[in-house]
Design a protein around this motif. Sequence first.
Motif, PDB file in Angstrom:
ATOM      1  N   PRO A 216      -3.987   6.081 -41.560  1.00 47.20           N
ATOM      2  CA  PRO A 216      -2.540   5.836 -41.520  1.00 47.20           C
ATOM      3  C   PRO A 216      -2.224   4.515 -42.213  1.00 47.20           C
ATOM      4  O   PRO A 216      -2.945   3.521 -42.052  1.00 47.20           O
ATOM      5  CB  PRO A 216      -2.236   5.774 -40.021  1.00 47.20           C
ATOM      6  CG  PRO A 216      -3.358   6.492 -39.364  1.00 47.20           C
ATOM      7  CD  PRO A 216      -4.567   6.225 -40.204  1.00 47.20           C
ATOM      8  N   THR A 217      -1.176   4.489 -43.013  1.00 44.90           N
ATOM      9  CA  THR A 217      -0.782   3.260 -43.711  1.00 44.90           C
ATOM     10  C   THR A 217      -0.245   2.251 -42.700  1.00 44.90           C
ATOM     11  O   THR A 217       0.644   2.567 -41.908  1.00 44.90           O
ATOM     12  CB  THR A 217       0.290   3.555 -44.768  1.00 44.90           C
ATOM     13  OG1 THR A 217      -0.197   4.576 -45.646  1.00 44.90           O
ATOM     14  CG2 THR A 217       0.618   2.305 -45.579  1.00 44.90           C
ATOM     15  N   GLN A 218      -0.809   1.063 -42.739  1.00 49.90           N
ATOM     16  CA  GLN A 218      -0.401   0.025 -41.796  1.00 49.90           C
ATOM     17  C   GLN A 218       0.975  -0.533 -42.160  1.00 49.90           C
ATOM     18  O   GLN A 218       1.318  -0.659 -43.336  1.00 49.90           O
ATOM     19  CB  GLN A 218      -1.423  -1.116 -41.783  1.00 49.90           C
ATOM     20  CG  GLN A 218      -2.817  -0.688 -41.353  1.00 49.90           C
ATOM     21  CD  GLN A 218      -2.845  -0.155 -39.932  1.00 49.90           C
ATOM     22  OE1 GLN A 218      -2.268  -0.749 -39.018  1.00 49.90           O
ATOM     23  NE2 GLN A 218      -3.505   0.986 -39.745  1.00 49.90           N
ATOM     24  N   GLY A 219       1.769  -0.842 -41.149  1.00 46.76           N
ATOM     25  CA  GLY A 219       3.050  -1.502 -41.367  1.00 46.76           C
ATOM     26  C   GLY A 219       4.233  -0.580 -41.482  1.00 46.76           C
ATOM     27  O   GLY A 219       5.368  -1.053 -41.618  1.00 46.76           O
ATOM     28  N   LEU A 220       4.025   0.740 -41.448  1.00 49.44           N
ATOM     29  CA  LEU A 220       5.150   1.664 -41.528  1.00 49.44           C
ATOM     30  C   LEU A 220       5.593   2.084 -40.124  1.00 49.44           C
ATOM     31  O   LEU A 220       4.783   2.170 -39.191  1.00 49.44           O
ATOM     32  CB  LEU A 220       4.776   2.912 -42.332  1.00 49.44           C
ATOM     33  CG  LEU A 220       4.497   2.704 -43.827  1.00 49.44           C
ATOM     34  CD1 LEU A 220       4.280   4.037 -44.497  1.00 49.44           C
ATOM     35  CD2 LEU A 220       5.633   1.956 -44.510  1.00 49.44           C
ATOM     36  N   SER A 221       6.862   2.367 -39.978  1.00 45.55           N
ATOM     37  CA  SER A 221       7.429   2.731 -38.679  1.00 45.55           C
ATOM     38  C   SER A 221       6.842   4.050 -38.176  1.00 45.55           C
ATOM     39  O   SER A 221       6.769   5.036 -38.921  1.00 45.55           O
ATOM     40  CB  SER A 221       8.954   2.853 -38.776  1.00 45.55           C
ATOM     41  OG  SER A 221       9.487   3.417 -37.603  1.00 45.55           O
ATOM     42  N   SER A 222       6.397   4.066 -36.917  1.00 38.51           N
ATOM     43  CA  SER A 222       5.839   5.280 -36.328  1.00 38.51           C
ATOM     44  C   SER A 222       6.911   6.356 -36.155  1.00 38.51           C
ATOM     45  O   SER A 222       6.607   7.541 -36.061  1.00 38.51           O
ATOM     46  CB  SER A 222       5.198   4.969 -34.977  1.00 38.51           C
ATOM     47  OG  SER A 222       6.152   4.378 -34.103  1.00 38.51           O
ATOM     48  N   SER A 223       8.173   5.944 -36.118  1.00 42.14           N
ATOM     49  CA  SER A 223       9.255   6.920 -35.981  1.00 42.14           C
ATOM     50  C   SER A 223       9.463   7.699 -37.278  1.00 42.14           C
ATOM     51  O   SER A 223       9.968   8.818 -37.271  1.00 42.14           O
ATOM     52  CB  SER A 223      10.559   6.219 -35.590  1.00 42.14           C
ATOM     53  OG  SER A 223      10.937   5.292 -36.596  1.00 42.14           O
ATOM     54  N   PHE A 224       9.067   7.110 -38.415  1.00 38.28           N
ATOM     55  CA  PHE A 224       9.195   7.785 -39.705  1.00 38.28           C
ATOM     56  C   PHE A 224       7.963   8.638 -40.007  1.00 38.28           C
ATOM     57  O   PHE A 224       8.066   9.729 -40.564  1.00 38.28           O
ATOM     58  CB  PHE A 224       9.403   6.763 -40.821  1.00 38.28           C
ATOM     59  CG  PHE A 224       9.398   7.350 -42.199  1.00 38.28           C
ATOM     60  CD1 PHE A 224      10.481   8.079 -42.666  1.00 38.28           C
ATOM     61  CD2 PHE A 224       8.294   7.212 -43.022  1.00 38.28           C
ATOM     62  CE1 PHE A 224      10.469   8.650 -43.940  1.00 38.28           C
ATOM     63  CE2 PHE A 224       8.267   7.770 -44.300  1.00 38.28           C
ATOM     64  CZ  PHE A 224       9.365   8.488 -44.755  1.00 38.28           C
ATOM     65  N   CYS A 225       6.785   8.134 -39.680  1.00 37.57           N
ATOM     66  CA  CYS A 225       5.529   8.825 -39.983  1.00 37.57           C
ATOM     67  C   CYS A 225       5.038   9.584 -38.756  1.00 37.57           C
ATOM     68  O   CYS A 225       4.714   8.968 -37.728  1.00 37.57           O
ATOM     69  CB  CYS A 225       4.467   7.830 -40.421  1.00 37.57           C
ATOM     70  SG  CYS A 225       4.864   6.960 -41.949  1.00 37.57           S
ATOM     71  N   PRO A 226       4.950  10.912 -38.835  1.00 40.34           N
ATOM     72  CA  PRO A 226       4.459  11.680 -37.697  1.00 40.34           C
ATOM     73  C   PRO A 226       2.988  11.383 -37.421  1.00 40.34           C
ATOM     74  O   PRO A 226       2.219  11.066 -38.328  1.00 40.34           O
ATOM     75  CB  PRO A 226       4.663  13.140 -38.132  1.00 40.34           C
ATOM     76  CG  PRO A 226       4.692  13.083 -39.620  1.00 40.34           C
ATOM     77  CD  PRO A 226       5.304  11.772 -39.980  1.00 40.34           C
ATOM     78  N   THR A 227       2.598  11.467 -36.160  1.00 41.05           N
ATOM     79  CA  THR A 227       1.222  11.204 -35.764  1.00 41.05           C
ATOM     80  C   THR A 227       0.324  12.371 -36.164  1.00 41.05           C
ATOM     81  O   THR A 227       0.672  13.534 -35.974  1.00 41.05           O
ATOM     82  CB  THR A 227       1.128  10.991 -34.245  1.00 41.05           C
ATOM     83  OG1 THR A 227       1.970   9.894 -33.884  1.00 41.05           O
ATOM     84  CG2 THR A 227      -0.296  10.704 -33.829  1.00 41.05           C
ATOM     85  N   ALA A 228      -0.826  12.054 -36.732  1.00 35.00           N
ATOM     86  CA  ALA A 228      -1.808  13.075 -37.108  1.00 35.00           C
ATOM     87  C   ALA A 228      -3.015  12.935 -36.192  1.00 35.00           C
ATOM     88  O   ALA A 228      -3.616  11.855 -36.097  1.00 35.00           O
ATOM     89  CB  ALA A 228      -2.220  12.902 -38.563  1.00 35.00           C
ATOM     90  N   LYS A 229      -3.367  14.025 -35.511  1.00 37.29           N
ATOM     91  CA  LYS A 229      -4.477  13.979 -34.557  1.00 37.29           C
ATOM     92  C   LYS A 229      -5.353  15.224 -34.686  1.00 37.29           C
ATOM     93  O   LYS A 229      -4.909  16.268 -35.167  1.00 37.29           O
ATOM     94  CB  LYS A 229      -3.943  13.884 -33.122  1.00 37.29           C
ATOM     95  CG  LYS A 229      -3.162  12.620 -32.806  1.00 37.29           C
ATOM     96  CD  LYS A 229      -2.688  12.604 -31.350  1.00 37.29           C
ATOM     97  CE  LYS A 229      -3.859  12.516 -30.388  1.00 37.29           C
ATOM     98  NZ  LYS A 229      -3.400  12.436 -28.975  1.00 37.29           N
ATOM     99  N   CYS A 230      -6.588  15.065 -34.238  1.00 34.32           N
ATOM    100  CA  CYS A 230      -7.519  16.179 -34.093  1.00 34.32           C
ATOM    101  C   CYS A 230      -7.926  16.199 -32.617  1.00 34.32           C
ATOM    102  O   CYS A 230      -8.879  15.527 -32.217  1.00 34.32           O
ATOM    103  CB  CYS A 230      -8.754  15.999 -34.962  1.00 34.32           C
ATOM    104  SG  CYS A 230      -8.427  15.696 -36.713  1.00 34.32           S
ATOM    105  N   GLY A 231      -7.182  16.908 -31.812  1.00 36.71           N
ATOM    106  CA  GLY A 231      -7.426  16.869 -30.374  1.00 36.71           C
ATOM    107  C   GLY A 231      -7.091  15.496 -29.829  1.00 36.71           C
ATOM    108  O   GLY A 231      -5.956  15.030 -29.944  1.00 36.71           O
TER     109      GLY A 231
END
Length: 378
Positions: free
Chosen positions: A277-292
């Motif tokens: 994930p690119t550091q410094g970007l708003s978490s509200s703009f970038c959806p979370t990516a997960k594997c479980g």
Amino acid sequence: MAAAAAAALRLPAAAAASLLLLFFCLLACPGSARAARFACNATAPRASTCQALLSYAPPNGTATATLAAVRALFQLRSHRALLAANGLPLSTPPTAPAPVPLRVRLPCLCSGGAGATFQRPTYRVRAGDTLDAIARGVFAGLVTYQDIAAANNVSDPNKVAVGQQLWIPVPCSCDPVGGQPVVHLTYVVPPGSSVAAIAQEFGTTDETILAVNKMPDAKALLAGQVLDVPLRACGSTISTTAIDRNLLVPNGSYILTANNCVMCGCSSSTWQLDCQPTQGLSSSFCPTAKCGDMFLGNTSSTSSCESRTCSYAGYTNSTSFAILANITTSDVCSAGVSPTAQPAHSSAFRMEPAWFRWTELIVSLHVVLLCLGYLHQD
């Protein structure tokens, strides 16, 4: 032959001095620029366009350019893209001096069996400009005046109107090499370089460079020649249905993808994309990516040799913006050879020892004098 040499040496002192000066100039000056045509035979809608790289080194005597100045020259859409192409930290300001040479990433389009940068860069003619001055003095020989004239329907290269907007068609390619996807680098050969030195610097082979550039042998290389240097790209687990499914990243750089939410670089230990994930970007703009229960980029060990990674699999935007990820496993005990480092600048001119260059100069001078003496006898 000895008589011819003696006759040559009996030339008047002024003529001999002029000859020596001319000979030194011929050795010092780079070869004349030749129009470069990079083969680009891809015709499929997605394969006929790609992101290519060019290596830009301002001509000698040019004031040190800032990153912002280079971005403006090539009409790059973002400062981050320039940083990514050169592996520079995202915190680097636009006012920072540009490394020399600097890698610039531009879109490439294949048409008619050849490739050229698509629509960019362009240049607005200033007072006193000629096409040759623009090609050499502004764009550092990446393109020739003949290329600019042909692309812009200019009948007389010495006559261009002040304020005229010119497209600068830098040669590029999207073709795979040896059946493998690569990132093509447009590279101007510096004086004193060799095919072997260039191949070593960019992690490829002499044979590959000769074949891609349709050169008969390594001796055909000229200073100032525009070369197509294919850079091996990292493999990935990106889905074939993802928007960025054709993402290619060579070693020594990274790319921001998924609307800048993900930073992908070429791993220094494997030939696989390493995405975080690119550091410094708003978490509200970038959806979370997960594997479980693992987040994108996280790695865990399952044994002394095996590791599991939550790897980037691309992004989609059909119904909503989503970042894809999946679990990949790797055997760290049998990892492949690490990617060869690809520095942004060439040190090839330092490869030959000084004594070799002086010996070559003396021998060449004797040959010239002998030839002149032979002609004088006739």
